[in-house]
Structure formats: structure tokens, C-alpha cells
Motif scaffolding. Structure first.
Motif, PDB file in Angstrom:
ATOM      1  N   UNK A 244      34.142  37.761  33.868  1.00 54.64           N
ATOM      2  CA  UNK A 244      35.124  36.909  33.367  1.00 54.64           C
ATOM      3  C   UNK A 244      34.791  35.662  33.819  1.00 54.64           C
ATOM      4  N   UNK A 245      34.925  34.751  32.987  1.00 55.22           N
ATOM      5  CA  UNK A 245      34.931  33.037  33.029  1.00 55.22           C
ATOM      6  C   UNK A 245      36.452  32.539  33.345  1.00 55.22           C
ATOM      7  N   UNK A 265      31.734  31.854  36.613  1.00 54.44           N
ATOM      8  CA  UNK A 265      31.813  33.217  36.846  1.00 54.44           C
ATOM      9  C   UNK A 265      33.106  33.361  37.757  1.00 54.44           C
ATOM     10  N   UNK A 266      33.838  34.525  37.734  1.00 52.33           N
ATOM     11  CA  UNK A 266      34.860  34.760  38.537  1.00 52.33           C
ATOM     12  C   UNK A 266      34.593  36.025  39.330  1.00 52.33           C
ATOM     13  N   UNK A 267      35.013  35.943  40.599  1.00 51.26           N
ATOM     14  CA  UNK A 267      34.900  37.188  41.756  1.00 51.26           C
ATOM     15  C   UNK A 267      36.139  37.258  42.335  1.00 51.26           C
ATOM     16  N   UNK A 268      36.370  38.255  42.925  1.00 47.28           N
ATOM     17  CA  UNK A 268      37.556  38.767  43.613  1.00 47.28           C
ATOM     18  C   UNK A 268      37.287  38.191  45.102  1.00 47.28           C
ATOM     19  N   UNK A 269      38.296  37.534  45.472  1.00 45.79           N
ATOM     20  CA  UNK A 269      38.249  37.057  46.832  1.00 45.79           C
ATOM     21  C   UNK A 269      38.116  38.062  47.907  1.00 45.79           C
ATOM     22  N   UNK A 270      37.355  37.999  49.016  1.00 47.50           N
ATOM     23  CA  UNK A 270      37.342  39.225  50.073  1.00 47.50           C
ATOM     24  C   UNK A 270      38.454  39.492  50.580  1.00 47.50           C
ATOM     25  N   UNK A 319      35.545  41.667  35.954  1.00 48.24           N
ATOM     26  CA  UNK A 319      35.027  41.737  34.303  1.00 48.24           C
ATOM     27  C   UNK A 319      35.941  41.359  33.407  1.00 48.24           C
ATOM     28  N   UNK A 320      35.545  40.717  32.429  1.00 51.26           N
ATOM     29  CA  UNK A 320      36.419  40.403  31.311  1.00 51.26           C
ATOM     30  C   UNK A 320      36.795  41.534  30.402  1.00 51.26           C
ATOM     31  N   UNK A 321      38.197  41.906  30.279  1.00 49.49           N
ATOM     32  CA  UNK A 321      38.564  42.981  29.710  1.00 49.49           C
ATOM     33  C   UNK A 321      38.470  42.572  28.084  1.00 49.49           C
ATOM     34  N   UNK A 322      38.258  44.013  27.278  1.00 48.07           N
ATOM     35  CA  UNK A 322      38.398  43.949  25.952  1.00 48.07           C
ATOM     36  C   UNK A 322      39.777  43.754  25.641  1.00 48.07           C
TER      37      UNK A 322
END
Length: 772
Positions: A244-245, A265-270, A319-322
Motif C-alpha cells: 500500500x502507498x 510504502x506503508x508498513x504496520x507499526x511495531x 498490502x494494497x487490497x483489491x
């Protein structure tokens, strides 16, 4: 003069009143001075009182000044904008400032340049890295080296040697298909296909390869290694989900690497529910740290931006969902909203897996069919967390190599898959899908009108390609993307190292481009250009001069036909003012001086019309004037003012009542009638009120827009300035400087009239007690 007796009956004298007041004040000041020197408490109290008075008066003055500043701020913006051009407006400076420029008069730089549309021959050039196919830009003149261009990286390469000894590079001939699309064969209209010599029953001919029996991939981790052929089952491969962006909409921060409208880019925070956007990955060799932007995934609001010393690879990507975009009508029953994206899930229903769009999470969960024209609601009672969401497939942008034979192009996007091989799984990008039947599909290139294809079980790598001399067609920005010609004007900036020194900007780049800005020293242009890599060029201080654009007023004067508009407005305003003063004076004189039966009731009815909105009478008034044929003339804007109005009648009546009746009676004794008293006594005394009423009407007529618009819409030649400026604004809505210039010109006459008559105006307002 007032004479005051002082003393008793035996000893008394008469002195002037003013002299007595002066003696008393002098005595009071002497006593206060003695107490100021002798009594410390009196001295402190006296100083304290005066300090408080000065403080309060100062604060009040500041408060008034602040209110006046805020009130005049829009007018200040109007004035400064009217003297700017479009470039000065975009610079966001208060005053009309123009950046100084330096005119270059030296030799053209550089001596070569590849422009969009240029075609260059490709030669095989021996370099330290081996033989490379490079495009020849400029051959040597005997003194300077040969100039080549790398078609892939677009870097300029210098090579010393004899160009005539270099062999010409060849490239495979491409056949452009001009027929209709055929998905089964893989034929796409206007697509190029490589041509090979193929032996058939009719002999050896030129055939274009549409699809080979193998899939063509490229390794995303090592793209320069070239294409990879793979003959496995494509449907068995797992697509790589796209990360995901996050689109950043805040202000640019060059120190942290943040750019407005850039995506990260997107990540989940720890820890916690926040998500992190990776702004910059740290590089220990360069000395930069990782920059993280934390945001709320629900509201997308930025929480904080910070430097992080952790390992980015340890973070879990988001992740970028459909999604399915619903384009039907809103449905409040299940909460469907037009043009809203809903995530797609694989949902097990009645023993089969269906792809549905999630609308509401609850008990039960509500889905809709994404491919149906009608809304089909599907309810499911399971746990939504157990469902498999569909993710967007990652796309690989190829920028390293060009392989015409295998359809590999630069700056194209290719879908990414996880491909199992003998040495493990690899992430490859699919360039071209094969047939998977062991046969390759070819197209006959000899007859373009008839689509003739054959399937042949042949190894394409053993076929002889049809070659032609290789050329490079340049269709991107010029290389290099800057040039200097005699007469070019370069903007000047202050040197960050020496405030007394100026730099001329040749080419400016943003930090995201990875290029250093190019400057020239105006004092030493013969030394050539130099680069500045320690910051963004726009952060340097510009060299400006005060440059008001007076031509804006000249241009607006001609474009708007200002003399005609001024004449129309002046005629409507001054003729209407004459009618207003005559009619309102007569009515006000009657209410102020004559004993009319029911005068007070009539006056109250007249005053009540002030609160009656103009919109109430607009339609019947327009219908009446239209019926008598007064539309597209000045008459509806002038004639009604000859029948008085409540506001000016009230103002003049109040003023006339302040004139003593004894003056009327004295004139009557001398034989003057009511009309003579009005013209000889009342009007000369009522000049302040008449001036105030006249100014009120001029300002009203000058600013009136709606009625002149509807009555003069079909006759532009008689329109006043308010209508003309508004129509000018519609035409030049992208030229704010011209709009403000016309507005200032329209303000000049009423402002001048106010300042010339302000003494009478203020006197009339104060005496009558009316303030508008």
C-alpha cells in the motif's frame, strides 16, 4: 467678557473671569508641586495614576490600530496585487518584486544536445566495461573527444578514438500489426512483433513471432542480466501483492526527504494501531537515517514524522487490497455510496468460493456481487478475519534494458510473480506470456491484408532474426536538459557562502530528482558552469528589485473601455443624486415644518419601508418597467430617485428640525412664503446634510450591481462600471492582477469625493445622528 466681583461689601473689586481662572490654576499647580517634593506617597500616587493613564491610552491605541489593520488588509492585498504580473503573484511576496536576471553573452554551452525527436546511429564502442552499444551524438573534431549517449541510462559518455573504425550495431526488425485484436493468438493492434526467417512448405520467409512456447520473465533483483525463459504453468504461480502507498499532502521538508503529493510504502507499526510510511531508507555509508511518517489508518491524518534507527526489513508491509468501485445510485438501506471503493474477499458460500465486495461488517456481514448490474446483497455469518482478502498485484517498472526481440521496453510496467526454480523462489516480472503448448505462433508479414498465422514447434533461439542498422530515437527530455545560448536571461540568487556574491541559475532540480542544480558565476562566465549539491536551489535567497507593473492599469483601461463605463456610471449617479436631493428635501421640509394631519403616522409608514427588502419589490417593478418599455435604458435607474426615499428623508428631516423656527418666522414677517423660506433659509443651512445625502446616493449608485444588470443586460453600451467590471472578471478570471486594477480604478472617484466633502459629510452625520 464676564466680570466677577471678589471680596465683601467693604473691600471688593472686579476682575476678569479668565484672569481669575488662571490665578486659581496657578495656585493649584504650586500646591501640587510642593506636595510632590515633600510627600513621597503623594508623589507615587501621582506617578502611578499617570502611568496607568498612559498605559490604558497606549493599549487602546494599539487595539484601534489592530482593528484598522485587519479592516484595511483586503484593500492592501488589492493594491499590491494590482501592481503585479502573473510571475510576481506566484512568488508569494507582499510587494511587487521581480527577480533580477543575468544576460549570458558567452559561447553556447554545451556544444552538443540531444532533443526530443532526434535519431542517432548506434555503434559498438569498446570501453573499460567491455563492448557497449552507444548512440553517437557528436563525432570528434580532432581536439575534443567523441560524444556518445547511453540509450538506457541517458548518460553522456566521452570516447577518444576513430569513430569510423567502430562497427554499426544491428537491431531486429519489428513488424507492426495493423489488424484487429485477437486475444486467443495474442495479436494486439499497433503492437510491434520481432521478425525471423522461418522455413515453411512455401519456402523461407519473414514471419513475426507473436507468442513463443515459453514465458518471458525478467529478474527484478538483477534486471541487467536480461530476460529469462520459463516453461512452467503460469496459473500455478503466486502473484506478488503490492504494498500500500500513503500519499503525503503536507508541506515539503527537504531535510527529512518529505515531498508534497509524494507516495510512500506503508508498513504496520511495531506497536499500536498506527501505520508507518517509509519516507527514506537509511544509508550508513552516506550517513543518512531512516525517516518514518506515522499516520492514522482511519483518518489518514499525520501523527508524527521522526528518524528511526531500526531495521526496515523487520517491519510487516501493509498490502494494497483489491477493491470494487460502486458506480450505481446510493442505497441507504445497506450503506452503499456512489463512487466508493469496497474491498474484495474470497467468501465460501454453499460449497463454492465467490469473490464479493464487503459493504458492512456485522452480524451478518453484508457483501455485494461486484460484477452485476443490479445490487445483489449476499449475507455471511462467519468471522470476517478468517476470509482471504484479495490484494493488488505488484507491478515492476523496467528502466534498465531494452530487448526488442522479447518485447522488453523501457519504462513499461510488468506484473510480478513468485517463480519456483531449482535454486529457490525468485520474484520475477512477466514480460510476455507463452503458449505453454510447445508450439510458437508466427504471423506472415508478406501480406498485411490477410492475417495468416502458423503454429510451429521450434526453438526460437535457433532462428535467424531479420536485422537492420540500429538507431536510437530520443523521445524524452533533452540531454543534457539544460543549455546556454547568447542572450539567455538567468535568474540571480545570493551565494550561500558569500552574501556579496551572486549566482545565476542555469538549471534547477528538486531533491527527489537526484540531480545537482547548475549555476554560473556572472563575474566569471568564462569559467563555465558549476553544480550546487548542498541544498535545494529554491531555498537560496533571490536577488529582487521593486518592480510595480503600472501597465496593468493602462491595459485594463483599454480592455474594459473604462471611459465609457465611467461616463455611464457618472450620469446615472449624478442625475439620480439631483433627483434624490430635490425630492427628499421637499418631503423632509414638509414633515419638519408643516402641520399635516396624521403626519407622524405617515412618517412611520415611510420609515417602515427601510426594512422592506429590495428583492420583494424587484419582480413587480421589473414587470412594470418592462411593460412600459424602459428596459435597456437608464430610466429605471434614475426616475425612481425623483420620488424620494425613506432613508434620505429621515436624514434631512432630522437636520431641518435643528434649524431654529425663529428664522422661519423672521422670514415670514419679511413676506417670504414657504418656498422662499426653503430656498433662502433651510437649504443654505442644510448644506452638511445635503452633502451627506448626496454622497450616500453616489456610493449607492456606484456599487449597485443587480438592478443595473437586469435593466441593461441587452445594452452593453449603457452599462455602469459595476456591471462592466463583473463581466470583465468573468473573462479574465485567471488574471487577478487585472481584476484588482479595474477595481482600484473604480474606487478612485467615490473616494476622492468623500475626502473633498468629508467636513460637510461628518457634520451632517453628527448633527442628524445618522450613521450609515
Amino acid at each position: 467678557m464676564v466680570i466677577v466681583r471678589v471680596g465683601d461689601d467693604r473691600h471688593s473689586c472686579f476682575i476678569c473671569h479668565s484672569t481669575l481662572v488662571g490665578l486659581l490654576r496657578r495656585r493649584r499647580n504650586e500646591l501640587m508641586l510642593k506636595m510632590f517634593h515633600k510627600d513621597s506617597s503623594f508623589r507615587l500616587n501621582y506617578l502611578d495614576r499617570n502611568i496607568r493613564k498612559l498605559t490604558l491610552s497606549g493599549l487602546f491605541s494599539l487595539f484601534v490600530a489592530a482593528i484598522l489593520f485587519v479592516y484595511l488588509l483586503p484593500f492592501g492585498y488589492m493594491v499590491t496585487t494590482a501592481f503585479k504580473n502573473r510571475q510576481q503573484i506566484t512568488r508569494n511576496k507582499i510587494l511587487p518584486m521581480t527577480q533580477l536576471t543575468y544576460t549570458y553573452e558567452g559561447e553556447p554551452m554545451p556544444g552538443y544536445r540531444v532533443k526530443s525527436g532526434d535519431t542517432l546511429p548506434i555503434l559498438v564502442v569498446p570501453t573499460e566495461e567491455g563492448e557497449r552499444e552507444l548512440a553517437l551524438v557528436m563525432a570528434s573534431n580532432g581536439e575534443d573527444p567523441n560524444i556518445f549517449l547511453d540509450p538506457i541510462s541517458l548518460n553522456i559518455i566521452e570516447w577518444e578514438g576513430d569513430v569510423s573504425s567502430l562497427p554499426q550495431a544491428n537491431q531486429i526488425v519489428l513488424y507492426r500489426y495493423s489488424g484487429e485484436n485477437d486475444p486467443e493468438l495474442g495479436l494486439v493492434k499497433s503492437r510491434d512483433y520481432p521478425v525471423y526467417l522461418l522455413e515453411t512448405e512455401a519456402g523461407i520467409g519473414q514471419w513475426a513471432l507473436i507468442r513463443s512456447s515459453e514465458h518471458i520473465f525478467i529478474d527484478t533483483e538483477n534486471p541487467k542480466a536480461g530476460v529469462i525463459k520459463w516453461d512452467g504453468d503460469l496459473e500455478s504461480l503466486e502473484p506478488v501483492p503490492a504494498i500500500a502507498r500513503y500519499k503525503y499532502t503536507g508541506q515539503t521538508d527537504t531535510d527529512l526527504g518529505l515531498e508534497q503529493l509524494a507516495s510512500y510504502d506503508v508498513y504496520q507499526a511495531p506497536e499500536g494501531d498506527a501505520q508507518w510510511a517509509l519516507v527514506r531508507r537509511g544509508d550508513p555509508e552516506v550517513g543518512t537515517s531512516t525517516v518514518i511518517l506515522a499516520f492514522d489508518p482511519t483518518t489518514q491524518a499525520v501523527l508524527e514524522v521522526f528518524e528511526w534507527d531500526g531495521d526496515v526489513d523487520s517491519l510487516q508491509p501493509v498490502y494494497a487490497p483489491q477493491t470494487f468501485r460502486y458506480r450505481g445510485r446510493d442505497d441507504g438501506g445497506i450503506g452503499l455510496t456512489r463512487n466508493t471503493d469496497y474491498p474484495l474477499y474470497e467468501v465460501p458460500i454453499n460449497g463454492e468460493t465467490r469473490v464479493l465486495a464487503l459493504v458492512n461488517v456485522g452480524s451478518p456481514n453484508q457483501f455485494i456481487e461486484p460484477n452485476e448490474d443490479e445490487i445483489i446483497v449476499v449475507e455471511w455469518d462467519g468471522d470476517i478475519n478468517e476470509l482471504t482478502p484479495l490484494y493488488q498485484q505488484a507491478q515492476y517498472r523496467q528502466v534498465d534494458i531494452v530487448d526488442r526481440a522479447n518485447g522488453l521496453k523501457k519504462n513499461e510496467y510488468y506484473p510480478m510473480y513468485v517463480v519456483p526454480t531449482e535454486d529457490g523462489e525468485h520474484i520475477w516480472a512477466l514480460v510476455r506470456q507463452g503458449t505453454q503448448t510447445g508450439e510458437s505462433i508466427f504471423l506472415n508479414t508478406q501480406n498485411q491484408e490477410i492475417v495468416e498465422t502458423i503454429r510451429v514447434a521450434v526453438d526460437v533461439s535457433e532462428l535467424t532474426p531479420v536485422l537492420e542498422p540500429a538507431v536510437y530515437n530520443h523521445f524524452s527530455s533533452p540531454v543534457p536538459d539544460w543549455s546556454l545560448e547568447p542572450g539567455d536571461k538567468l535568474p540571480l540568487y545570493q551565494s550561500p557562502y558569500d552574501p556579496e556574491k551572486h549566482w545565476a541559475l542555469v538549471a534547477g532540480y528538486t531533491p527527489a530528482s537526484g540531480k545537482d542544480s547548475v549555476f554560473l558565476d556572472p563575474d566569471n562566465p568564462e569559467e563555465g558552469v558549476f553544480t550546487y549539491s548542498e541544498g535545494y536551489y529554491a531555498s537560496l535567497k533571490t536577488i529582487d528589485k521593486f518592480d510595480p507593473q503600472v501597465d496593468n492599469f493602462k491595459l485594463a483601461w483599454k480592455q474594459i473601455n473604462f471611459p465609457r463605463l465611467l461616463f455611464n456610471t457618472a450620469m446615472i449617479a449624478f442625475i439620480g443624486m439631483f433627483g434624490t436631493l430635490v425630492s427628499c428635501t421637499l418631503v423632509a421640509y414638509g414633515f419638519a415644518r408643516f402641520p399635516i394631519p396624521g403626519k407622524n403616522i405617515l412618517f412611520l409608514i415611510l420609515i417602515a419601508t427601510i426594512v422592506l427588502p429590495r428583492q420583494v419589490t424587484l419582480v413587480p417593478t421589473y414587470a412594470f418597467f418592462s411593460r412600459i418599455g424602459w428596459t435597456n435604458t437608464w430610466l429605471p435607474l434614475i426616475v425612481p430617485h425623483f420620488f424620494a426615499n425613506a432613508y434620505n428623508v429621515f436624514l434631512l428631516r432630522q437636520f431641518i428640525q435643528t434649524i431654529p423656527r425663529e428664522m422661519d418666522e423672521a422670514a415670514m414677517i419679511d413676506g417670504a412664503g414657504p418656498l422662499k423660506i426653503l430656498t433662502a433659509i433651510i437649504v443654505p443651512q442644510a448644506w452638511p446634510a445635503l452633502v451627506a445625502a448626496g454622497l450616500f446616493h453616489i456610493v449607492f449608485a456606484w456599487n449597485d450591481y443587480f438592478e443595473p444588470l437586469i435593466y441593461t443586460l441587452g445594452a452593453p453600451e449603457i452599462q455602469p462600471i459595476s456591471v462592466g467590471i463583473q463581466q470583465y472578471n468573468f473573462v479574465y478570471d485567471e488574471r487577478p492582477e487585472m481584476i484588482q486594477a479595474t477595481s482600484i480604478m473604480a474606487l478612485v472617484l467615490p473616494v476622492m469625493l468623500f475626502f473633498l466633502a468629508q467636513r460637510y459629510f461628518m457634520r451632517g452625520v453628527v448633527i442628524t445622528g445618522v450613521d450609515k
